[in-house]
Design a protein around this motif. Structure first.
Motif, PDB file in Angstrom:
ATOM      1  N   ILE A  21       0.846  -1.203   0.000  1.00  0.00           N
ATOM      2  CA  ILE A  21       0.000   0.000   0.000  1.00  0.00           C
ATOM      3  C   ILE A  21       0.875   1.245   0.000  1.00  0.00           C
ATOM      4  O   ILE A  21       0.661   2.165  -0.801  1.00  0.00           O
ATOM      5  N   ILE A  22       1.867   1.287   0.875  1.00  0.00           N
ATOM      6  CA  ILE A  22       2.768   2.441   0.941  1.00  0.00           C
ATOM      7  C   ILE A  22       3.484   2.624  -0.390  1.00  0.00           C
ATOM      8  O   ILE A  22       3.597   3.745  -0.891  1.00  0.00           O
ATOM      9  N   ASP A  56      -3.426   5.313  11.841  1.00  0.00           N
ATOM     10  CA  ASP A  56      -3.166   5.439  13.274  1.00  0.00           C
ATOM     11  C   ASP A  56      -1.676   5.632  13.567  1.00  0.00           C
ATOM     12  O   ASP A  56      -1.316   6.291  14.541  1.00  0.00           O
ATOM     13  N   SER A  57      -0.823   5.065  12.719  1.00  0.00           N
ATOM     14  CA  SER A  57       0.621   5.213  12.910  1.00  0.00           C
ATOM     15  C   SER A  57       1.097   6.594  12.475  1.00  0.00           C
ATOM     16  O   SER A  57       2.213   7.003  12.791  1.00  0.00           O
ATOM     17  N   GLY A  58       0.258   7.304  11.722  1.00  0.00           N
ATOM     18  CA  GLY A  58       0.622   8.618  11.223  1.00  0.00           C
ATOM     19  C   GLY A  58       1.343   8.597   9.889  1.00  0.00           C
ATOM     20  O   GLY A  58       1.686   9.646   9.352  1.00  0.00           O
ATOM     21  N   LEU A  59       1.576   7.410   9.340  1.00  0.00           N
ATOM     22  CA  LEU A  59       2.287   7.303   8.065  1.00  0.00           C
ATOM     23  C   LEU A  59       1.423   7.714   6.882  1.00  0.00           C
ATOM     24  O   LEU A  59       1.937   8.152   5.854  1.00  0.00           O
ATOM     25  N   LEU A  73       0.710   9.802   1.660  1.00  0.00           N
ATOM     26  CA  LEU A  73       1.731   9.587   2.675  1.00  0.00           C
ATOM     27  C   LEU A  73       1.979  10.881   3.436  1.00  0.00           C
ATOM     28  O   LEU A  73       1.934  11.968   2.865  1.00  0.00           O
ATOM     29  N   ASP A  74       2.253  10.741   4.715  1.00  0.00           N
ATOM     30  CA  ASP A  74       2.669  11.874   5.533  1.00  0.00           C
ATOM     31  C   ASP A  74       4.194  11.859   5.553  1.00  0.00           C
ATOM     32  O   ASP A  74       4.809  11.125   6.323  1.00  0.00           O
ATOM     33  N   LYS A  75       4.787  12.643   4.671  1.00  0.00           N
ATOM     34  CA  LYS A  75       6.247  12.633   4.516  1.00  0.00           C
ATOM     35  C   LYS A  75       6.962  13.054   5.787  1.00  0.00           C
ATOM     36  O   LYS A  75       8.044  12.562   6.094  1.00  0.00           O
ATOM     37  N   GLY A  76       6.345  13.932   6.563  1.00  0.00           N
ATOM     38  CA  GLY A  76       6.936  14.341   7.834  1.00  0.00           C
ATOM     39  C   GLY A  76       7.082  13.177   8.793  1.00  0.00           C
ATOM     40  O   GLY A  76       8.073  13.055   9.513  1.00  0.00           O
TER      41      GLY A  76
END
Length: 91
Positions: A21-22, A56-59, A73-76
């Protein structure tokens, strides 16, 4: 990053489907759940489970557009993960 957050992050990365998925989102920039369902050949409840863990992991970030969820995606958060890993490597 707290230990609990790190554990949640590594758990999210510890599954082949979630890594797929990522990878897919990374290539597309943003991915509709409908495309992920086609790409992964998983059921909707299974995809929802994986996406919940990733969010939930923030990714991964989610936004609703009509009937479908769209994910990016949350690049940060990935940067934070890399700093955490680098910190472990230097220890």
């Amino acid at each position: 990053m707290k230990v609990e957050d790190a554990a949640r992050l590594f758990k999210a990365l510890g599954d082949e489907n979630r890594l797929r998925i990522i990878e897919h989102i990374s290539r597309q920039g943003e991915a509709c759940a409908c495309k992920l369902l086609d790409e992964l050949d998983v059921s909707q409840p299974t995809l929802s489970h994986h996406m919940k863990l990733l969010c939930d992991s923030g990714l991964v970030n989610a936004r609703k557009d009509g009937r479908w969820m769209h994910y990016s995606l949350d690049k940060g958060r990935f940067d934070e993960a890399m700093r955490l890993i680098e910190g472990y490597r230097r220890s």
